[in-house]
Design a protein around this motif. Sequence first.
Motif, PDB file in Angstrom:
ATOM      1  N   ARG A   1      19.519  16.253  24.536  1.00 49.61           N
ATOM      2  CA  ARG A   1      18.712  17.148  25.386  1.00 49.61           C
ATOM      3  C   ARG A   1      17.383  17.482  24.710  1.00 49.61           C
ATOM      4  N   THR A   2      17.449  17.742  23.394  1.00 50.61           N
ATOM      5  CA  THR A   2      16.215  18.056  22.659  1.00 50.61           C
ATOM      6  C   THR A   2      15.259  16.872  22.698  1.00 50.61           C
ATOM      7  N   LYS A   3      15.768  15.668  22.477  1.00 47.38           N
ATOM      8  CA  LYS A   3      14.909  14.492  22.424  1.00 47.38           C
ATOM      9  C   LYS A   3      14.365  14.131  23.806  1.00 47.38           C
ATOM     10  N   GLU A   4      15.125  14.396  24.842  1.00 49.66           N
ATOM     11  CA  GLU A   4      14.584  14.163  26.187  1.00 49.66           C
ATOM     12  C   GLU A   4      13.396  15.086  26.444  1.00 49.66           C
ATOM     13  N   ARG A   5      13.506  16.336  25.955  1.00 48.00           N
ATOM     14  CA  ARG A   5      12.370  17.266  26.093  1.00 48.00           C
ATOM     15  C   ARG A   5      11.172  16.758  25.286  1.00 48.00           C
ATOM     16  N   LEU A   6      11.413  16.269  24.069  1.00 55.02           N
ATOM     17  CA  LEU A   6      10.324  15.757  23.236  1.00 55.02           C
ATOM     18  C   LEU A   6       9.688  14.521  23.865  1.00 55.02           C
ATOM     19  N   VAL A   7      10.528  13.663  24.450  1.00 51.69           N
ATOM     20  CA  VAL A   7      10.010  12.461  25.114  1.00 51.69           C
ATOM     21  C   VAL A   7       9.122  12.853  26.292  1.00 51.69           C
ATOM     22  N   ALA A   8       9.574  13.839  27.058  1.00 52.56           N
ATOM     23  CA  ALA A   8       8.788  14.271  28.224  1.00 52.56           C
ATOM     24  C   ALA A   8       7.419  14.783  27.780  1.00 52.56           C
ATOM     25  N   GLU A   9       7.379  15.568  26.707  1.00 58.93           N
ATOM     26  CA  GLU A   9       6.088  16.082  26.234  1.00 58.93           C
ATOM     27  C   GLU A   9       5.232  14.946  25.675  1.00 58.93           C
ATOM     28  N   ALA A  10       5.867  14.027  24.928  1.00 58.17           N
ATOM     29  CA  ALA A  10       5.124  12.908  24.356  1.00 58.17           C
ATOM     30  C   ALA A  10       4.495  12.054  25.450  1.00 58.17           C
ATOM     31  N   GLU A  11       5.239  11.803  26.518  1.00 53.74           N
ATOM     32  CA  GLU A  11       4.710  10.994  27.615  1.00 53.74           C
ATOM     33  C   GLU A  11       3.590  11.738  28.348  1.00 53.74           C
ATOM     34  N   ALA A  12       3.717  13.077  28.430  1.00 55.82           N
ATOM     35  CA  ALA A  12       2.664  13.853  29.088  1.00 55.82           C
ATOM     36  C   ALA A  12       1.372  13.840  28.279  1.00 55.82           C
ATOM     37  N   LEU A  13       1.493  13.747  26.949  1.00 56.62           N
ATOM     38  CA  LEU A  13       0.318  13.763  26.072  1.00 56.62           C
ATOM     39  C   LEU A  13      -0.322  12.386  25.904  1.00 56.62           C
ATOM     40  N   SER A  14       0.357  11.333  26.361  1.00 55.45           N
ATOM     41  CA  SER A  14      -0.106   9.974  26.038  1.00 55.45           C
ATOM     42  C   SER A  14      -1.493   9.677  26.602  1.00 55.45           C
ATOM     43  N   GLY A  15      -1.886  10.367  27.681  1.00 54.50           N
ATOM     44  CA  GLY A  15      -3.211  10.113  28.266  1.00 54.50           C
ATOM     45  C   GLY A  15      -4.283  11.069  27.778  1.00 54.50           C
ATOM     46  N   SER A  16      -3.958  11.950  26.828  1.00 56.24           N
ATOM     47  CA  SER A  16      -4.934  12.945  26.359  1.00 56.24           C
ATOM     48  C   SER A  16      -6.079  12.288  25.594  1.00 56.24           C
ATOM     49  N   THR A  17      -7.273  12.882  25.735  1.00 53.20           N
ATOM     50  CA  THR A  17      -8.430  12.439  24.944  1.00 53.20           C
ATOM     51  C   THR A  17      -8.875  13.528  23.972  1.00 53.20           C
ATOM     52  N   ASP A  18      -8.055  14.567  23.853  1.00 54.80           N
ATOM     53  CA  ASP A  18      -8.323  15.630  22.886  1.00 54.80           C
ATOM     54  C   ASP A  18      -7.708  15.178  21.563  1.00 54.80           C
ATOM     55  N   TRP A  19      -8.424  14.264  20.901  1.00 51.39           N
ATOM     56  CA  TRP A  19      -7.829  13.456  19.834  1.00 51.39           C
ATOM     57  C   TRP A  19      -7.199  14.268  18.704  1.00 51.39           C
ATOM     58  N   GLY A  20      -7.939  15.198  18.140  1.00 48.97           N
ATOM     59  CA  GLY A  20      -7.443  15.930  16.975  1.00 48.97           C
ATOM     60  C   GLY A  20      -6.211  16.764  17.271  1.00 48.97           C
ATOM     61  N   PRO A  21      -6.297  17.716  18.198  1.00 52.81           N
ATOM     62  CA  PRO A  21      -5.117  18.546  18.506  1.00 52.81           C
ATOM     63  C   PRO A  21      -3.916  17.735  18.995  1.00 52.81           C
ATOM     64  N   THR A  22      -4.178  16.697  19.779  1.00 56.82           N
ATOM     65  CA  THR A  22      -3.062  15.900  20.295  1.00 56.82           C
ATOM     66  C   THR A  22      -2.386  15.127  19.178  1.00 56.82           C
ATOM     67  N   ALA A  23      -3.175  14.547  18.263  1.00 54.58           N
ATOM     68  CA  ALA A  23      -2.585  13.842  17.127  1.00 54.58           C
ATOM     69  C   ALA A  23      -1.758  14.801  16.278  1.00 54.58           C
ATOM     70  N   ALA A  24      -2.266  16.025  16.094  1.00 54.78           N
ATOM     71  CA  ALA A  24      -1.518  17.035  15.330  1.00 54.78           C
ATOM     72  C   ALA A  24      -0.218  17.378  16.042  1.00 54.78           C
ATOM     73  N   ARG A  25      -0.259  17.494  17.373  1.00 53.46           N
ATOM     74  CA  ARG A  25       0.954  17.822  18.118  1.00 53.46           C
ATOM     75  C   ARG A  25       1.963  16.683  18.042  1.00 53.46           C
ATOM     76  N   TYR A  26       1.481  15.443  18.047  1.00 55.39           N
ATOM     77  CA  TYR A  26       2.397  14.315  17.895  1.00 55.39           C
ATOM     78  C   TYR A  26       3.106  14.364  16.545  1.00 55.39           C
ATOM     79  N   ARG A  27       2.375  14.788  15.493  1.00 59.15           N
ATOM     80  CA  ARG A  27       3.019  14.910  14.179  1.00 59.15           C
ATOM     81  C   ARG A  27       4.102  15.991  14.207  1.00 59.15           C
ATOM     82  N   GLU A  28       3.823  17.083  14.912  1.00 61.59           N
ATOM     83  CA  GLU A  28       4.822  18.136  15.049  1.00 61.59           C
ATOM     84  C   GLU A  28       6.037  17.638  15.850  1.00 61.59           C
TER      85      GLU A  28
END
Length: 409
Positions: free
Chosen positions: A200-227
């Motif tokens: 369940r936790t990983k499905e939530r993480l996958v959903a957020e990761a897929e939502a962020l995949s089109g972001s162009t806010d490079w710095g904050p998004t890259a930091a969030r991917y690390r988190e």
Amino acid sequence: MSSDPWGRVDETGTVYVRTADGEKVVGSWQAGSPDEALAYFERKYEGLVVEIGLLEKRVKTTDLSSKDALTAIEHLREQVDAHHAVGDLDALRARLDKLVELVEARREERKAQRARQSEEARQAKEALVVEAEELAQSDQWRVAGERLRALVDTWKGLPRLDRKSDDELWHRFSHARSAFSKRRKQHFAQLDAQREEARRTKERLVAEAEALSGSTDWGPTAARYRELMAEWKAAGRAQREHEEDLWNRFRGAQDVFFAARSSVFAERDAEQAENLKLKEELAGEAEKLLPITDLKAARAAFRAVNERWEAIGHVPRDARPRVEGRMHAVERALQEAEEAEWRRTNPEARARAEGLTGQLQAAVDKLKGQIEQARAQGNSAKAEKLERELEGRQALLDQALKGLQEFGG
């Protein structure tokens, strides 16, 4: 009448056999000659010899039970005691007696062997029970489970003990296996719950990761991917049938984002490399203003260069200190020249410098006069003290004179 060492036939046809207890009647013979009678009963004796020999061999070389052996011995003894044969019947009895002793000895030996085997089996089963009870506390589920199954096979291959002892040991053995199975079942039930929570936790993480995949806010998004990656590792593993699919989706979403970022950064890096080249050219142009001989002209030229500099975008971060340092060096030189010009043309500063110089000069002259007076009076100690004070005032005067020269006076 006919006879041999072990028997005889009398005139009436009665056949006798000689024994240690005297002659015994074997039987009556009327069908032929006395020699034929003796020969007949001697053959019966040889038959007994053969049977006893065969029984002796069976007792010595086979696993004939004591009961069956004694039954066979008694059957032969009855035939010998019936005195229906001519020969050394006492020798046959002696052989049967020895055979009885051998059977009894074999029975005791087998009894002792069974006792040894039973004790060995008891010790073996107790060792199996002890090991099973130790394994019941193990967390090495696969290894311990396989070992317990092997112990069961070993147990089945061991002979049974007396019912009470065997039942007691089996109860302990079975209880250890049940305890291990219960602990293992609880462990895997808990593990299943943890893996379901991880899913369940990983499905939530996958959903957020897929939502962020089109972001162009490079710095904050890259930091969030690390988190998100840190959260993924902390979540533990999901069920095997889900883990790989979730990971592929999670990693795929990141790959989309980082591929887009890399493409943009590659274009930016190319642009910044061109910017660096332009700024290095401008830094070289600014450096040609040194040394500054015409402050006004140099200031105007630097301002023009700096305006073109500011119009150029960013340069690579690692090259920034070097190229900006060159411009800052020229800027500092201009500032120093401006400060020197200000000091030279500032009337108030010049007046303060002249006043300070005059005061110091008067103090030096006064000290010189005091030193001459002290020497004239013969007070060398005072003269030396005043000379040391003079050295300090003279140094301040020299510094003040140097500063006054900067004003052109």
